[in-house]
Write a protein that holds these residues in place. Structure first.
Motif, PDB file in Angstrom:
ATOM      1  N   ALA A  29      -5.241   8.144  35.661  1.00 14.58           N
ATOM      2  CA  ALA A  29      -6.675   8.090  35.354  1.00 14.58           C
ATOM      3  C   ALA A  29      -7.061   9.242  34.438  1.00 14.58           C
ATOM      4  CB  ALA A  29      -7.488   8.150  36.637  1.00 14.58           C
ATOM      5  N   GLU A  30      -7.922   8.953  33.471  1.00 12.63           N
ATOM      6  CA  GLU A  30      -8.392   9.954  32.518  1.00 12.63           C
ATOM      7  C   GLU A  30      -9.881  10.211  32.714  1.00 12.63           C
ATOM      8  OE1 GLU A  30      -6.426  11.427  30.331  1.00 12.63           O
ATOM      9  OE2 GLU A  30      -4.612  10.205  30.566  1.00 12.63           O
ATOM     10  N   ALA A  31     -10.349  11.370  32.248  1.00 16.50           N
ATOM     11  CA  ALA A  31     -11.773  11.697  32.313  1.00 16.50           C
ATOM     12  C   ALA A  31     -12.578  10.651  31.542  1.00 16.50           C
ATOM     13  CB  ALA A  31     -12.021  13.088  31.739  1.00 16.50           C
ATOM     14  N   GLU A  32     -13.785  10.370  32.040  1.00 13.41           N
ATOM     15  CA  GLU A  32     -14.661   9.362  31.420  1.00 13.41           C
ATOM     16  C   GLU A  32     -15.691  10.051  30.527  1.00 13.41           C
ATOM     17  OE1 GLU A  32     -18.275   6.332  32.732  1.00 13.41           O
ATOM     18  OE2 GLU A  32     -16.981   7.224  34.271  1.00 13.41           O
ATOM     19  N   ARG A  33     -15.735   9.660  29.267  1.00 10.49           N
ATOM     20  CA  ARG A  33     -16.719  10.221  28.349  1.00 10.49           C
ATOM     21  C   ARG A  33     -18.080   9.581  28.598  1.00 10.49           C
ATOM     22  NH1 ARG A  33     -15.209  14.841  26.565  1.00 10.49           N
ATOM     23  NH2 ARG A  33     -16.777  14.679  24.905  1.00 10.49           N
ATOM     24  N   ARG A  34     -19.117  10.406  28.606  1.00  6.79           N
ATOM     25  CA  ARG A  34     -20.486   9.913  28.780  1.00  6.79           C
ATOM     26  C   ARG A  34     -21.414  10.550  27.747  1.00  6.79           C
ATOM     27  NH1 ARG A  34     -21.998   9.031  35.193  1.00  6.79           N
ATOM     28  NH2 ARG A  34     -20.159   7.801  35.746  1.00  6.79           N
ATOM     29  N   GLU A  35     -22.589   9.943  27.592  1.00  7.66           N
ATOM     30  CA  GLU A  35     -23.505  10.368  26.531  1.00  7.66           C
ATOM     31  C   GLU A  35     -23.983  11.807  26.707  1.00  7.66           C
ATOM     32  OE1 GLU A  35     -23.519   5.966  26.436  1.00  7.66           O
ATOM     33  OE2 GLU A  35     -23.523   7.474  28.012  1.00  7.66           O
ATOM     34  N   GLY A  36     -24.278  12.194  27.928  1.00 10.03           N
ATOM     35  CA  GLY A  36     -24.770  13.557  28.135  1.00 10.03           C
ATOM     36  C   GLY A  36     -25.345  13.728  29.528  1.00 10.03           C
ATOM     37  N   TYR A  37     -25.930  14.902  29.752  1.00  5.42           N
ATOM     38  CA  TYR A  37     -26.413  15.258  31.085  1.00  5.42           C
ATOM     39  C   TYR A  37     -27.688  16.065  30.946  1.00  5.42           C
ATOM     40  CZ  TYR A  37     -25.607  16.152  36.106  1.00  5.42           C
ATOM     41  OH  TYR A  37     -25.680  16.171  37.474  1.00  5.42           O
ATOM     42  N   GLY A  38     -28.611  15.858  31.918  1.00  5.77           N
ATOM     43  CA  GLY A  38     -29.839  16.646  31.965  1.00  5.77           C
ATOM     44  C   GLY A  38     -29.737  17.677  33.065  1.00  5.77           C
ATOM     45  N   PHE A  39     -30.760  17.738  33.906  1.00  4.01           N
ATOM     46  CA  PHE A  39     -30.710  18.557  35.117  1.00  4.01           C
ATOM     47  C   PHE A  39     -30.442  17.629  36.304  1.00  4.01           C
ATOM     48  CE2 PHE A  39     -33.928  21.888  33.326  1.00  4.01           C
ATOM     49  CZ  PHE A  39     -32.927  22.463  32.568  1.00  4.01           C
ATOM     50  N   GLN A  40     -29.159  17.385  36.592  1.00  2.00           N
ATOM     51  CA  GLN A  40     -28.748  16.516  37.696  1.00  2.00           C
ATOM     52  C   GLN A  40     -29.101  15.042  37.458  1.00  2.00           C
ATOM     53  OE1 GLN A  40     -27.357  18.570  40.887  1.00  2.00           O
ATOM     54  NE2 GLN A  40     -27.006  19.521  38.879  1.00  2.00           N
ATOM     55  N   TRP A  41     -29.293  14.677  36.215  1.00  3.45           N
ATOM     56  CA  TRP A  41     -29.469  13.290  35.786  1.00  3.45           C
ATOM     57  C   TRP A  41     -28.485  13.028  34.648  1.00  3.45           C
ATOM     58  CZ3 TRP A  41     -32.827   9.411  37.503  1.00  3.45           C
ATOM     59  CH2 TRP A  41     -33.832   9.807  38.412  1.00  3.45           C
ATOM     60  N   TRP A  42     -27.906  11.824  34.617  1.00  3.65           N
ATOM     61  CA  TRP A  42     -27.036  11.417  33.527  1.00  3.65           C
ATOM     62  C   TRP A  42     -27.855  10.795  32.404  1.00  3.65           C
ATOM     63  CZ3 TRP A  42     -22.005  12.661  33.308  1.00  3.65           C
ATOM     64  CH2 TRP A  42     -21.343  12.971  34.505  1.00  3.65           C
ATOM     65  N   ARG A  43     -27.514  11.130  31.174  1.00  5.66           N
ATOM     66  CA  ARG A  43     -28.084  10.440  30.027  1.00  5.66           C
ATOM     67  C   ARG A  43     -27.239   9.207  29.723  1.00  5.66           C
ATOM     68  NH1 ARG A  43     -33.022  10.924  28.446  1.00  5.66           N
ATOM     69  NH2 ARG A  43     -32.267   9.982  26.513  1.00  5.66           N
ATOM     70  N   GLY A  44     -27.903   8.121  29.246  1.00  4.04           N
ATOM     71  CA  GLY A  44     -27.210   6.876  28.967  1.00  4.04           C
ATOM     72  C   GLY A  44     -27.559   6.329  27.598  1.00  4.04           C
ATOM     73  N   PRO A  45     -27.058   5.153  27.271  1.00  3.08           N
ATOM     74  CA  PRO A  45     -27.341   4.558  25.958  1.00  3.08           C
ATOM     75  C   PRO A  45     -28.795   4.130  25.825  1.00  3.08           C
ATOM     76  CG  PRO A  45     -26.121   3.021  27.354  1.00  3.08           C
ATOM     77  CD  PRO A  45     -26.161   4.326  28.086  1.00  3.08           C
ATOM     78  N   ARG A  46     -29.251   4.031  24.600  1.00  3.42           N
ATOM     79  CA  ARG A  46     -30.587   3.530  24.251  1.00  3.42           C
ATOM     80  C   ARG A  46     -31.692   4.314  24.950  1.00  3.42           C
ATOM     81  NH1 ARG A  46     -27.466  -0.679  25.849  1.00  3.42           N
ATOM     82  NH2 ARG A  46     -26.525  -1.958  24.213  1.00  3.42           N
TER      83      ARG A  46
END
Length: 491
Positions: free
Chosen positions: A248-265
Motif C-alpha cells: 500500500a502507498e500513501a494516498e495523495r489528496r487535494e489539501g487540508y484545513g484545520f482538521q478538515w480535508w479539502r476536496g475537488p471542486r
C-alpha cells in the motif's frame, strides 16, 4: 445512487442528503436507523476543531503559541526543538513527527497520552511536512481542557450541540487522563454528522444565530496545506508520505484545513476510518452525510457522491423513493433452517489450546434463537442470534483484535445478530453461520461454526479492520462436565 450501491454490494449504513436548506432524503439500511448512535473515527477531529475554534473565538487561545507551553511538566521527556511546535501545526497535521499515532495504539496505553506524544522524536521542522496523526487532535483536546477547565464534550455541549439540536445521547471516549480522545471516539447520530456539515456550510450560523465565528469556519475549512499525502495505516501508526506497507502507498489528496480535508471542486469533508463521511459542497449548497462499513481504500462510494449525486442535485424528477427506502437492509437474514441442525449439537464445548485465551463455549437454543456463550480471560460473554431474524442486545464479547483495538467492556456493544444452519457437506460437517452487526459501529462479524461428531471448529472474521480481518481457527470438543471458571484459565 441506491441502484449503484446495491449493484456494487457496498455496505452502507446511512445516507443523508441536504440541499438548499432542506433534507431532501435520508436512507437507513436496517438494522441501522435515525436514532442510532454511530462510532465516529477521524470524523471526530472536525468536532475537536470546533472546540478549538470556540476557545479561539473567546480569546483563550493563540494558534501560534508553542504546544509545550501548555505542558511544562512534560518538557523533560520532549526532544530538542519542541518549542517550535505550535497549535497551528497540530491543527494542520504538521507537528514535525515522522509518523502519526493511531487510536488503535493509544487505546492500549494506560499512561499519559500527552507525555507519549511529546516524547516522540521530531524528524522534520514543525510546519514543513504533513503527517496524519490522531495524537495531534488529542493534544488539541487536552489544550482546550487546560484553558477552559472543561472537556471538549462539555464545552461543545453548551455552545454547539444543544443550540443546534444535536442528540443529547452523544458520548465521547475519555483517555486515562480524563480527556476526550480528540481524534476519534465520538458517538453520534447520522443526522448529527449532517448538522456538523450544515453549520460549516452556513459559515457558523444556525437559524440566525452565529454559533462559530465566520473567520474561524473559513480558516478551518480553507486550504491551509496543499497537495498532501495520507500515509498508510498499519493498524497502530500512520506512516510518513514516502513510506509504503504491504504494497500500500500513501494516498495523495487535494489539501487540508484545520482538521478538515479539502476536496475537488471547492468541496471539503470530515472523513472517518471505515466509512463515516460528511461531504460539504459550497458550490452546490449541499451536504451529504454517510456511515458505512467500508475500507478506506475503497473509493467507490466517494466517487458516486462526487461524480453522480453531486451533479444531479437540483434535478429532482419526482421519483417515489419511500417504498424503496423502507426495504433497505444491510443483509437480509436467511431462513434459520433449524431442521437441518445435527443431532446433539447443543451443549458445552471445551476449547483446545488457542491464542484467544478461550476456555469453553456453549451452544443452546432459546425460543427461536441460538445463544452462543464464550468464556475467556476477560470473563463470560454471550450473543443471542435469531434463527432467520435479528435479535438485538448487548454483548461484551472479546474482539479488540478485529475491531481496531476497541474492546466491548461492560456494559458492552449493542449487537443485532442472526443465525442460520446449512446442511451437512460431503465430509459430514454441519455449519452454523452467525452474523453479528455491531450497530453503533462499522464492524460486522461473521462466525462459521462447523460441527461433526462432537467436534467444533470456529472461524471468525470481520468486514473491516485496520489490521487482521480473521482470527485463527478455534477447535473444541463437546463435554458433559461443567466448564472451568474464568479465573482458573491458565495465563
Amino acid at each position: 445512487m441506491l441502484d449503484n450501491i446495491a449493484a456494487e454490494g457496498l455496505e452502507v449504513h446511512s445516507l443523508l442528503v441536504w440541499h438548499d436548506g432542506v433534507l431532501i432524503q435520508d436512507a437507513y439500511w436496517d438494522p441501522y436507523g435515525p436514532e442510532r448512535l454511530h462510532m465516529m473515527h477521524s470524523v471526530t477531529k472536525s468536532f475537536t476543531a470546533m472546540a478549538v475554534g470556540l476557545a479561539w473565538d473567546d480569546g483563550l487561545l493563540d494558534l501560534d503559541l508553542p504546544v509545550i507551553g501548555f505542558f511544562p511538566e512534560h518538557r523533560a521527556v520532549a526532544p530538542e526543538g519542541i518549542e517550535a511546535m505550535t497549535l497551528r501545526h497540530l491543527l494542520t497535521m504538521t507537528s514535525g513527527h515522522g509518523r502519526g499515532i493511531s487510536g488503535g495504539a493509544w487505546r492500549k496505553l494506560k499512561t499519559s497520552w500527552v507525555a507519549d506524544f511529546l516524547r516522540q522524536p521530531l524528524d522534520h521542522t514543525p510546519g514543513s511536512v504533513f503527517v496524519y496523526d490522531s495524537a495531534c487532535s488529542y493534544v488539541l483536546s487536552a489544550i482546550v481542557q487546560k484553558v477552559t477547565g472543561r472537556t471538549c464534550h462539555a464545552y461543545l455541549r453548551d455552545r454547539v450541540f444543544d443550540p443546534i439540536g444535536l442528540s443529547p445521547a452523544i458520548r465521547w471516549d475519555l483517555s486515562p487522563e480524563g480527556i476526550n480522545s480528540g481524534g476519534n471516539g465520538l458517538w453520534c447520530r447520522s443526522s448529527d454528522l449532517l448538522s456538523l456539515g450544515i453549520l460549516h456550510l452556513q459559515e457558523g450560523r444556525w437559524q440566525g444565530r452565529q454559533i462559530l465565528s465566520r473567520d474561524w469556519v473559513r480558516a478551518a475549512t480553507g486550504m491551509q496545506v496543499r497537495d498532501v499525502s495520507l500515509g498508510v495505516l498499519t493498524g497502530e501508526a500512520y506512516l510518513g508520505p514516502g513510506e509504503s506497507h504491504e504494497g500500500a502507498e500513501a494516498e495523495r489528496r487535494e489539501g487540508y484545513g484545520f482538521q478538515w480535508w479539502r476536496g475537488p471542486r471547492n468541496s471539503y469533508s470530515a472523513n472517518g476510518l471505515f466509512g463515516q463521511n460528511c461531504f460539504v459542497f459550497p458550490n452546490e449548497r449541499a451536504v451529504v452525510a454517510v456511515t458505512a462499513g467500508m475500507d478506506d481504500e475503497d473509493t467507490r462510494l466517494k466517487r458516486m457522491i462526487h461524480d453522480d449525486l453531486r451533479p444531479a442535485l437540483g434535478q429532482w424528477r419526482g421519483a417515489e423513493l419511500a417504498p424503496r427506502l423502507a426495504e433497505l437492509d444491510l443483509a437480509c437474514p436467511p431462513p434459520g433452517n433449524i431442521s437441518v441442525a445435527p443431532a446433539g449439537w447443543q451443549g458445552l464445548y471445551l476449547a483446545r489450546q488457542n491464542e484467544q485465551d478461550i476456555a469453553c463455549l456453549r451452544l443452546e437454543i432459546v425460543g427461536d434463537a441460538i445463544r452462543l456463550v464464550v468464556e475467556d480471560r476477560r470473563g463470560r460473554h454471550e450473543v443471542l442470534a435469531g434463527l432467520g431474524h435479528r435479535c438485538e442486545g448487548m454483548t461484551t464479547m472479546t474482539g479488540a483484535r478485529l475491531h481496531h483495538a476497541y474492546e466491548a467492556d461492560p456494559p458492552g456493544f449493542r449487537v443485532a445478530a442472526w443465525a442460520a444452519w446449512s446442511a451437512s457437506d460431503a465430509e459430514g460437517w454441519s455449519c452454523l453461520t452467525l452474523d453479528w452487526a455491531f450497530v453503533e459501529t462499522a464492524f460486522r462479524d461473521t462466525l462459521r461454526i462447523r460441527l461433526r461428531g462432537g467436534e467444533l471448529r470456529l472461524q471468525r472474521e470481520v468486514n473491516v479492520n485496520s489490521s487482521i480481518r480473521s482470527l485463527p481457527e478455534l477447535r473444541a470438543d463437546q463435554v458433559a462436565e461443567d466448564c472451568r471458571e474464568p479465573e482458573e484459565i491458565a495465563p
